[in-house]
Design an enzyme around this catalytic site. Structure first.
Site, PDB file in Angstrom:
ATOM      1  N   SER A  53       1.027  -1.423  -0.010  1.00  0.00           N
ATOM      2  CA  SER A  53       0.146  -0.178  -0.608  1.00  0.00           C
ATOM      3  C   SER A  53       1.160   1.334   0.442  1.00  0.00           C
ATOM      4  O   SER A  53       1.847   0.981   1.116  1.00  0.00           O
ATOM      5  CB  SER A  53      -0.789   0.118   1.343  1.00  0.00           C
ATOM      6  OG  SER A  53      -0.169   0.238   2.623  1.00  0.00           O
ATOM      7  N   LYS A  54       0.210   2.460  -0.702  1.00  0.00           N
ATOM      8  CA  LYS A  54       1.110   3.311  -0.499  1.00  0.00           C
ATOM      9  C   LYS A  54       1.346   4.256   0.809  1.00  0.00           C
ATOM     10  O   LYS A  54       2.237   5.179   0.540  1.00  0.00           O
ATOM     11  CB  LYS A  54       0.458   4.764  -1.429  1.00  0.00           C
ATOM     12  CG  LYS A  54      -0.763   4.401  -1.445  1.00  0.00           C
ATOM     13  CD  LYS A  54      -1.080   6.002  -2.251  1.00  0.00           C
ATOM     14  CE  LYS A  54      -2.473   6.580  -2.280  1.00  0.00           C
ATOM     15  NZ  LYS A  54      -3.341   6.502  -3.183  1.00  0.00           N
TER      16      LYS A  54
END
Ligand code: GLU
Length: 496
Positions: A254-255
């Protein structure tokens, strides 16, 4: 058999490393068999798809050297390769009609209120929430009535009420999924657009795809696709569900925890060969265990059955180490110089930087220091650097997080738009512009004195700026789940 693989990204955001990961394995497998690799743009989500995102996907896959044989910008016999254009040709509608005619799908007129209530009741009873089949039983007269009154409808597929579906996957033992766990999937939305499930089946068939290589998050959708193939009398392509990339803590990549945009790695000065090599190492290894290999070397010894399903961790430190090897071992000094110039040390880039710096230097030797933050990665900062006059540490964190969210929503990255965005943020937060900009300044420039913020941000670009904001948030200890919820609520209440 002629192998044809495809990657099918949705252009709804930054070009994701997961897309490149799929594309790499599709391409390696296709090349190994002398087959073809197709790029298809899945843009049927009209509200979220943008041409900018599509262009970035094309650019970043090309930068990595993942060239496609057929795609939106390369003529091919199975085009168009953009689903929105295929919708315009009535391609999906035709198969939806055929499914209805043969009793494999039906029109459903249920309102979203009814569906919400139905799902709520099912969940409360501890049941699997899915469509209850009310509209399957409508008579021809009922349908005629709805047609007359122009009731909006979706088309849903019929799903067996009992039995199991066996999903065959090249990398796994047979997977059994009970039909009772499968919803009567919407195939055509009320606006006439197909859902992913109808579009993917129709396109994979018409484009003569032989192997569907995609992320394992789609395994549970496979029964719907297998059934649709049966309904339409088509052969099912082989399925290869790749393991999901993970953050170092093993959660789904996930960013929030890792930069996930390919453009970030380009902007950080990674070599495309190294990024490809690294993606190739995730879930796969060379027979001799050598970690550094080129794409061609990967193709030469590729064996899809050797893909390992252990959760591959995307680790930026490891990628950085590998990139160092590429720089040292595979580039001559000449090539090193060329790459550096291509990357950022070129006239075009200098011409962006000079207007910001020239007022602040008297001799050239002062330039490197003043401009360094425009050419570096993450600024070296400590918690103390982020202590800002007039602001509590909590406020600093909040401002940085809000700035990050604001900047993630910005589609066009331009100086004036950035200016408006942060002026608006100060107003919405009911704070002085100076106070709101101070922590952003430090996070972006690495010091409280530097050239004008918005010009600098425009030069740095969205990926680097977002990464620096995140970097500072992490230096302050990050935002935990609970706090994130609270901040999200507060942020949404600010309005747009
Ligand atoms: N558009 C889907 C995605 O973005 C494609 C999945 C597939 O390859 O079938 O993941």
């Amino acid at each position: 058999m002629k192998v044809r693989t495809r990657v099918a990204p949705s252009p709804t955001g930054d070009p994701h490393v997961g897309t490149a990961y799929m594309a790499l394995f599709c391409l390696a497998f296709a090349r190994q068999h002398g087959g073809q690799f197709i790029l298809r743009i899945e843009d049927t989500d009209a509200a979220r798809s943008t041409p900018e995102s599509e262009q970035q996907i094309l650019d970043s896959l090309r930068w990595l050297g993942l060239d496609w044989d057929e795609g939106p910008d390369v003529e091919g016999p199975f085009g168009p390769y953009r689903q929105s254009e295929r919708v315009a040709q009535g391609l999906y509608q035709q198969y939806s009609d055929q499914l209805i005619e043969n009793g494999h799908a039906f029109k459903c007129y249920c309102t979203s209120e009814r569906l919400d209530e139905m799902r709520k009741a099912q969940t409360e009873k501890g049941e699997f929430a899915k469509y209850d089949g009310q509209c399957i039983h409508l008579s021809a007269a009922d349908h005629a009535e709805h047609l007359k009154s122009e009731t909006p409808f979706v088309v849903r597929m019929v799903i067996p009420t009992q039995g199991t579906c066996i999903v065959k996957d090249k990398l796994r033992d047979d997977i059994e999924i009970d039909w009772s766990q499968i919803d009567m999937q919407v195939l055509l939305k009320s606006d006439g657009n197909p859902t992913y499930h109808l579009a993917v089946v129709v396109d994979d068939h018409l484009m003569e795809i032989t192997h569907i290589i995609r992320g394992e998050e789609w395994i549970n959708s496979a029964p719907k696709h297998i059934l649709l193939h049966q309904y339409l009398g088509w052969d099912m392509p082989e399925l290869v569900h790749m393991p999901l990339l993970r953050n170092p803590d093993k959660s789904k990549l996930s960013k929030r925890k890792n930069p996930t945009s390919i453009l970030f790695y380009q902007r950080m000065g990674f070599l495309p060969e190294a990024v490809l090599n690294y993606l190739g190492m995730l879930g796969w290894s060379m027979p001799d265990g050598e970690e550094k290999f080129s794409f061609q070397e990967m193709v030469d010894s590729f064996d899809i059955d050797r893909i390992s399903l252990g959760a591959p961790v995307f680790d930026v430190d490891k990628l950085t180490w590998l990139n160092g090897r590429w720089l040292r071992e595979s580039l001559s000094d000449d090539e090193f110089a060329d790459r550096l110039v291509d990357w950022a040390y070129n006239r075009e880039n200098l011409l962006k930087v000079i207007p910001l710096i020239r007022e602040r230097v008297d001799v050239f030797t002062e330039l490197a220091g003043k401009a360094s933050f425009l050419l570096e990665g993450m600024p070296e900062l400590t918690e103390a650097d982020l202590q800002i006059k007039n602001l509590e540490p909590e406020d600093v964190l909040k401002i940085l997080q809000f700035a990050l969210w604001k900047s993630e929503a910005l589609r066009t990255w331009e100086r004036d738009l950035l200016n408006d965005l942060f002026m608006q943020l100060a107003e919405q937060m009911d704070r002085k512009v100076r106070d709101v900009l101070a922590p952003i300044f430090v996070a972006i420039a690495g010091s409280p004195v530097s050239p004008p913020l918005f010009d600098s941000m425009a030069i740095l670009g969205p990926d680097m700026c977002r990464a620096r904001l995140r970097h500072s948030i992490n230096i302050l200890g990050g935002v935990g789940k609970k706090k994130m919820k609270k901040l999200e609520k507060e942020f949404n209440a600010l309005g747009r």
